[in-house]
Each structure stands twice: as C-alpha cells, then as structure tokens.
Design an enzyme around this catalytic site. Structure first.
Site, PDB file in Angstrom:
ATOM      1  N   TYR A 250       1.383 -10.857  -9.731  1.00  0.00           N
ATOM      2  CA  TYR A 250       1.327  -9.637  -8.901  1.00  0.00           C
ATOM      3  C   TYR A 250      -0.078  -9.450  -8.323  1.00  0.00           C
ATOM      4  O   TYR A 250      -0.245  -9.175  -7.130  1.00  0.00           O
ATOM      5  CB  TYR A 250       1.727  -8.457  -9.782  1.00  0.00           C
ATOM      6  CG  TYR A 250       1.786  -7.116  -9.092  1.00  0.00           C
ATOM      7  CD1 TYR A 250       2.871  -6.778  -8.287  1.00  0.00           C
ATOM      8  CD2 TYR A 250       0.773  -6.170  -9.271  1.00  0.00           C
ATOM      9  CE1 TYR A 250       2.935  -5.528  -7.672  1.00  0.00           C
ATOM     10  CE2 TYR A 250       0.834  -4.926  -8.666  1.00  0.00           C
ATOM     11  CZ  TYR A 250       1.918  -4.612  -7.869  1.00  0.00           C
ATOM     12  OH  TYR A 250       1.984  -3.375  -7.266  1.00  0.00           O
TER      13      TYR A 250
ATOM     14  N   LYS B  67      -1.230  -9.376  -4.416  1.00  0.00           N
ATOM     15  CA  LYS B  67      -1.868  -8.197  -3.815  1.00  0.00           C
ATOM     16  C   LYS B  67      -3.278  -8.518  -3.319  1.00  0.00           C
ATOM     17  O   LYS B  67      -3.747  -7.930  -2.342  1.00  0.00           O
ATOM     18  CB  LYS B  67      -1.884  -7.045  -4.826  1.00  0.00           C
ATOM     19  CG  LYS B  67      -0.483  -6.534  -5.193  1.00  0.00           C
ATOM     20  CD  LYS B  67       0.257  -5.993  -3.985  1.00  0.00           C
ATOM     21  CE  LYS B  67       1.580  -5.347  -4.314  1.00  0.00           C
ATOM     22  NZ  LYS B  67       2.262  -4.771  -3.153  1.00  0.00           N
TER      23      LYS B  67
END
Ligand code: NDP
Length: 255
Positions: free
Chosen positions: A162, A166
C-alpha cells in the site's frame, strides 16, 4: 459575494470521482456537486451504494450519475473516458480516489496482495490519467487530484504494498504536473492520515487506539475533512497549485 454564489464555482464543470460509491470518494462527490459540478460517481463492486450516492446528490438539487468500471483495467478506463466525453463533451476534474488495502508483513505478503494493491491504487490512476489527459490538453485546462496517503509519505509497517502504491502516486503526480503545467492542467495529491471509513473500520481496536494516540489533533479525520481539501484544489483555490502533496492528517506527519 453571497455564500451561495461561492458554493457554485464549479457550475458547468464535469467531475469524475473514482471509487465514489462510499467513504472518502462519496464525500468528495457530494462536495463537488454542492459546488455545482456534474459528478460522475465511479464504482467497481458497489453499484447500489453508488446509486445511493447519486440519489443523495440529486435530492440536494445537484447533478450526478453512476458509472461502473474497474480502474485497474486499462481498456475499461478507455471506454469510460470515451463514453463520458461523448455524453458530456468535456471532463474538467478527475479525482483518483479508488483504493484498496491488503495489509501484511513483508515476509507474509503474497504476490497477489502486492499486485492487486498496485493495480488498483497506482495503475488505476495511471489508466485514468492516460485516457483523460488528452482531453485536458485539448481543453487547456483540467484538475487531477490523486488520493495518496500518509503511508506513502512516511511508510508504514504491514503496508509495504500500500505504501509503495501511495508513494508511487506522489511520483506520478509530480511528473504529470511538470508535463501538463504549461497547458493549464493542475495535478496534486492529497494524503489523508487516519480517516474514519470502512477501510479503517476493519482495524483491530488496539491498533486503532495506538494510531489515535499519535495524532496531534487528537481525533481521527472525517471524510468531510478530506473532501474539503479536494474541493479547494478543484476550485479557484487550486488555480496556482500544482505538483504538491497536501497531508490532511491532523498533524500525523509533522516533524
Ligand atoms: P473505502 O474502502 O471506504 O472505499 C474505497 C472505494 O474505492 C470504494 O468506493 C470502492 O468501490 C472503490 N474501489 C476499490 N477498488 C476499485 C476498482 N478497482 N475500481 C473502481 N473503484 C474501486 O476506502 P476509503 O474511503 O477509506 O479510501 C478512499 C481512498 O483514500 C483510497 O485510495 C485510500 O487508500 C485513501 N486513504 C484512506 C485513508 C483512510 O484512513 N480511510 C487514509 C489514507 C488514504 P466499490 O465498493 O464499488 O468497489
């Protein structure tokens, strides 16, 4: 100028919000609609929730419609862009909000955990930007707002996939801002901290309490906290801002 006139500064604009069926995306869709934009509420699995979001906007006197498309599918994003442009003639604001988590420690993370998160969170944004930037260039105007995360700014144990997606979004934001800036297109990232949504609702209470204790503002963020920042960037407030990352995190990342 009256408050009402200020609120309608996006009148005549068309905005696409990916993952607008719930959570932060839904709040963003509602905020842009309140400012006068016609909002295209994208969803993947939650058709009913997307229809509810559309109804909420229509009930408030705004304009909205739902569009199902898996943002990780390049060709499907191409079809979405084509259909929306055929119908509306222009698209002015693109909010890349769709995102998923598949948290695990790196030693336990599967290839599928990694690929699915990268495909949705990072490639999804590439897919829409790739298909919509042509029209933004032709129009010589446009706003792209990518929803990153503080995990992409600082990293986070248990979120290697993740955080990488990002952080990748931040690189994508800055690069595209440099490519399209001279043509009137503004590209920014908003990095929320800990926001109360279904995504964070899935965390164990102990983890949640530890995160809350580290937030200088002393509370979790709300979806409206994030939506207001996105609305600012989409409106006149964002006229001269590009290539930036704005953390909406109650101070989580302040040094
Ligand atoms: P939710 O899980 O509540 O909502 C996620 C949204 O993304 C849903 O509307 C979902 O649509 C959509 N979505 C997921 N996969 C796809 C796909 N392949 N194609 C299209 N849409 C998809 O998440 P949040 O509202 O909490 O998060 C929104 C964004 O904000 C995400 O990018 C997240 O990473 C980011 N963020 C959230 C934080 C938080 O604390 N909540 C903190 C930092 C960043 P559907 O249900 O129809 O599949």
């Amino acid at each position: 100028m009256s408050g009402e006139l200020c609120e309608k500064e996006l009148a005549g604009k068309v905005a696409l919000v990916t993952g607008g069926s719930r959570g932060i995306g839904r709040a963003v869709a509602c905020a842009l609609a309140r400012m006068g934009a016609t909002v295209l509420v994208n969803y993947n699995g939650s058709r009913e929730r997307a229809m509810e979001a559309v109804q909420e906007i229509l009930d408030a006197g705004g304009r909205a419609e739902a569009y199902g498309c898996d943002v990780s599918d390049y060709d499907a994003c191409g079809r979405m862009a084509q259909e929306l442009l055929q119908k509306h003639g222009h698209v002015d604001i693109l909010v890349n909000n769709a995102g998923i988590t598949r948290d695990n420690l790196i030693m336990r993370m599967t290839e599928d955990d990694y690929d699915s998160v990268m495909d949705t969170n990072l490639k999804g944004a590439f897919n829409t930007i790739r298909h919509f930037s042509r029209v933004f260039l032709k129009q010589r105007s446009g706003r792209i707002i990518n929803i990153s995360s503080v995990s992409g700014v600082t990293g986070n144990a248990g979120q290697a996939n993740y955080s990488a997606s990002k952080a990748g979004l931040i690189g994508l934001t800055k690069s595209v801002a440099k490519e399209l800036g001279s043509r009137g297109v503004r590209v920014n990232a908003v990095a929320p901290g800990f926001i109360d949504t279904e995504m964070t609702g899935a965390l164990p209470e102990k983890v949640r309490d530890a995160i809350l204790a580290a937030i200088p503002a002393g509370r979790a963020g709300t979806v409206e906290d994030v939506a207001r920042t996105v609305a600012f960037l989409a409106g006149r407030g964002g006229d001269y801002i590009t290539g930036q990352v704005i953390c909406v995190d109650g101070g989580m990342t302040c040094a």
